[in-house]
Design an enzyme around this catalytic site. Structure first.
Site, PDB file in Angstrom:
ATOM      1  N   LYS A  23       0.830  -1.206   0.000  1.00 19.56           N
ATOM      2  CA  LYS A  23       0.000   0.000   0.000  1.00 19.56           C
ATOM      3  C   LYS A  23       0.866   1.258   0.000  1.00 19.56           C
ATOM      4  CE  LYS A  23      -3.152   0.471   3.438  1.00 19.56           C
ATOM      5  NZ  LYS A  23      -3.367   1.760   4.120  1.00 19.56           N
ATOM      6  N   ARG A 120      -8.889  12.149  12.205  1.00 17.82           N
ATOM      7  CA  ARG A 120      -7.470  11.884  12.512  1.00 17.82           C
ATOM      8  C   ARG A 120      -6.631  13.166  12.431  1.00 17.82           C
ATOM      9  NH1 ARG A 120      -5.543   6.784   9.236  1.00 17.82           N
ATOM     10  NH2 ARG A 120      -3.716   7.099  10.545  1.00 17.82           N
ATOM     11  N   GLN A 167       4.817   9.237   7.279  1.00 14.64           N
ATOM     12  CA  GLN A 167       3.881  10.131   6.595  1.00 14.64           C
ATOM     13  C   GLN A 167       4.330  11.583   6.747  1.00 14.64           C
ATOM     14  OE1 GLN A 167      -0.005   9.103   8.098  1.00 14.64           O
ATOM     15  NE2 GLN A 167      -0.002   7.135   7.055  1.00 14.64           N
ATOM     16  N   ASP A 312       1.886  -1.082  12.082  1.00 14.89           N
ATOM     17  CA  ASP A 312       0.663  -1.576  11.433  1.00 14.89           C
ATOM     18  C   ASP A 312       0.376  -3.043  11.750  1.00 14.89           C
ATOM     19  OD1 ASP A 312       0.322   0.893  10.314  1.00 14.89           O
ATOM     20  OD2 ASP A 312       1.076   0.347   8.338  1.00 14.89           O
ATOM     21  N   ARG A 343      -6.174   1.928  18.134  1.00 14.70           N
ATOM     22  CA  ARG A 343      -5.888   0.485  18.117  1.00 14.70           C
ATOM     23  C   ARG A 343      -5.487  -0.073  19.477  1.00 14.70           C
ATOM     24  NH1 ARG A 343      -3.084   0.153  12.129  1.00 14.70           N
ATOM     25  NH2 ARG A 343      -5.065   0.115  10.998  1.00 14.70           N
TER      26      ARG A 343
HETATM   27  C1  S3P Z   1       2.606   4.773   6.261  1.00 12.90           C
HETATM   28  C2  S3P Z   1       3.214   5.101   7.426  1.00 12.90           C
HETATM   29  C3  S3P Z   1       2.713   4.681   8.741  1.00 12.90           C
HETATM   30  C4  S3P Z   1       1.726   3.541   8.633  1.00 12.90           C
HETATM   31  C5  S3P Z   1       0.733   3.755   7.549  1.00 12.90           C
HETATM   32  C6  S3P Z   1       1.425   3.895   6.205  1.00 12.90           C
HETATM   33  C7  S3P Z   1       3.169   5.288   5.010  1.00 12.90           C
HETATM   34  O1  S3P Z   1       2.102   5.788   9.367  1.00 12.90           O
HETATM   35  O2  S3P Z   1       1.054   3.366   9.868  1.00 12.90           O
HETATM   36  O3  S3P Z   1      -0.164   2.662   7.476  1.00 12.90           O
HETATM   37  O4  S3P Z   1       2.867   4.758   3.925  1.00 12.90           O
HETATM   38  O5  S3P Z   1       3.970   6.233   5.081  1.00 12.90           O
HETATM   39  P1  S3P Z   1       2.990   6.858  10.187  1.00 12.90           P
HETATM   40  O6  S3P Z   1       4.136   7.156   9.353  1.00 12.90           O
HETATM   41  O7  S3P Z   1       2.135   8.068  10.395  1.00 12.90           O
HETATM   42  O8  S3P Z   1       3.329   6.187  11.468  1.00 12.90           O
END
Ligand code: S3P
Length: 427
Positions: A23, A120, A167, A312, A343
């Site tokens: 993903k 969120r 992220q 995750d 969670r």
């Molecule tokens: C993701 C980063 C993670 C993860 C999310 C996907 C990404 O979040 O939990 O499902 O693709 O960068 P965070 O970076 O906010 O922890």
């Protein structure tokens, strides 16, 4: 509301190359193609709700997207103002990374999402972006979607993040590519690094030194991507847990990324006693190979480090804890509270409903292994909670309510489940 009823199984053996594509890498490949000259080729793109929303947004932003059913091609014409609202659905990754990508684009953009995403926190990206000149706003002083962005000139930055979030890091790296000078991003612990790997592969001047990433603004467009997306270790992990908790079972998962920031949960189940082998097959953008997991009695473990590398997977890991001997503990995982559901709360509540002794902390929980009991549990609209408790059902039977959310990340989950149980499921 759709419900899944699952009955316990005895020993099974599953071999699959059909785990949902990654993903994180799928989102990024669609977005990063917008920054390149020419046409990007993306094979094995995740056709799930979250990533198809991202692909739709890329179209609304002016890219030509073609899909022959196997390969998606994206040709960028620069980022154009969209005449409609950009809907990220359930995806925090979509919304946060688009904030970084659009912060300097010419025009006015509105990002929204479903009822869960609109609850969120977005301040973690909107605040540092505002500090460098971005014009981003939203409800609760820029913390909640819908967010509106009017592209602006961005100043070079040296930003130290207090959370290990890929992220946030990715949003800031994307902003840095069009800032007015060299930028530095510092994180407290290494978070997943797909953005860095992919942008480097596309020719960006980006240097990683431990927890410090230095990004030079783009002088020209990037080279297009030519990528085959590997299987998602977070999706694969549900079936790894299935093999780890059903006596005498085994699973071979093919073509999954071995990126160390993504497979920590496999390392933990291995530490708990499961027999795991890794066979590396190729290495382009990401190391990719096969993971074999075989049942062995599990014992408890303490998980308090490298939390970002298994964030995750913690819901599914908790099912393994519930089947292990002793008390497992998760600490330093407060980030779990702001995922697709809280969670910590949802895992603890559901495990209690299954007769397991659990304690909740602000930053984690502890689980004392015991006899998992059949129960009726909710997904809370969270795909990973739904799939974790369906997998628990392979051991003891389970009724899981509200399972449509599984389509956000793993549309063929039930096909793989059927290969284990021989039953058909309607999703
Ligand atoms: C993701 C980063 C993670 C993860 C999310 C996907 C990404 O979040 O939990 O499902 O693709 O960068 P965070 O970076 O906010 O922890």
């Amino acid at each position: 509301m759709k419900t899944c009823i699952i009955e316990p199984v005895t020993a099974f053996a599953l071999q699959t190359d059909a785990i949902a594509p990654d993903k994180s890498i799928s989102h990024r490949s669609a977005m990063f193609a917008m920054l390149s000259e020419g046409t990007s080729y993306i094979e094995n793109f995740l056709r799930a709700e979250d990533t198809m929303n991202t692909l739709d947004i890329v179209k609304h932003l002016g890219a030509t997207v073609r899909d022959d059913g196997t390969t998606i091609t994206i040709t960028s014409h620069g980022i154009k103002e969209s005449d409609t609202v950009l809907d990220c659905g359930n995806s925090g990754t979509g919304m946060r990374l688009f904030c970084g990508l659009l912060a300097s684009a010419q025009g006015h953009f509105i990002l929204t999402g479903d009822e869960y995403l609109r609850r969120r926190p977005m301040k973690r990206v909107t605040q540092p972006l505002r500090e460098i000149g971005a014009r981003v706003d939203g409800r609760h002083y820029g913390n909640l979607a819908p967010l509106c962005i009017r592209g602006a000139s961005l100043k070079a930055f040296d930003y130290t993040s207090t959370i290990a979030s890929a992220q946030v890091k990715s949003a800031m790296i994307l902003a840095a590519l069009s800032a007015d000078g060299v930028c530095t991003y510092r994180e407290p612990e290494l978070s997943r690094d797909h953005t860095e790997r992919m942008l480097q592969g596309m020719g960006a001047n980006l240097h990683v030194n431990g927890l410090i990433t230095t990004i030079e603004p783009l002088k020209k467009l990037l080279s297009p991507l030519d990528i085959r997306i590997p299987a998602d270790p977070s999706s694969a992990f549900f079936f790894a847990v299935a093999a780890a908790i059903v006596p005498n079972s085994k699973v071979l998962i093919q073509g999954v990324t071995f990126n160390k920031t993504r497979i920590e949960a496999f390392r933990i189940v291995e530490k708990m006693g499961a027999i795991i082998t890794y066979t590396l097959k190729e290495d382009k953008y990401e190391p990719i190979g096969d993971i074999h997991v075989a049942y062995a009695p599990l014992h408890a473990v303490v998980v308090e480090e490298n939390i970002a590398w298994l964030i995750d997977e913690l819901p599914a890991l908790s099912i393994a804890f519930a089947c292990a001997k002793g008390t497992s503990v998760v600490k330093n995982a407060e980030e779990l509270r702001v995922k697709e559901s809280d969670r910590i709360h949802t895992v603890v509540g559901n495990l209690k409903a299954c007769g397991i002794e659990v304690d909740e902390y602000e930053d984690g929980y502890c689980v004392t292994g015991g006899v998992l009991q059949r129960a009726k549990v909710k997904s809370f609209g969270d795909h990973r909670i739904a799939m974790s408790f369906i997998i628990a059902g392979l051991r003891c039977g389970m009724e899981v309510e509200d399972i449509a959310c599984i389509n956000t990340s793993f549309p063929n989950f039930f096909e793989l489940l059927s290969a284990i149980t021989g039953e058909q499921y309607a999703n």
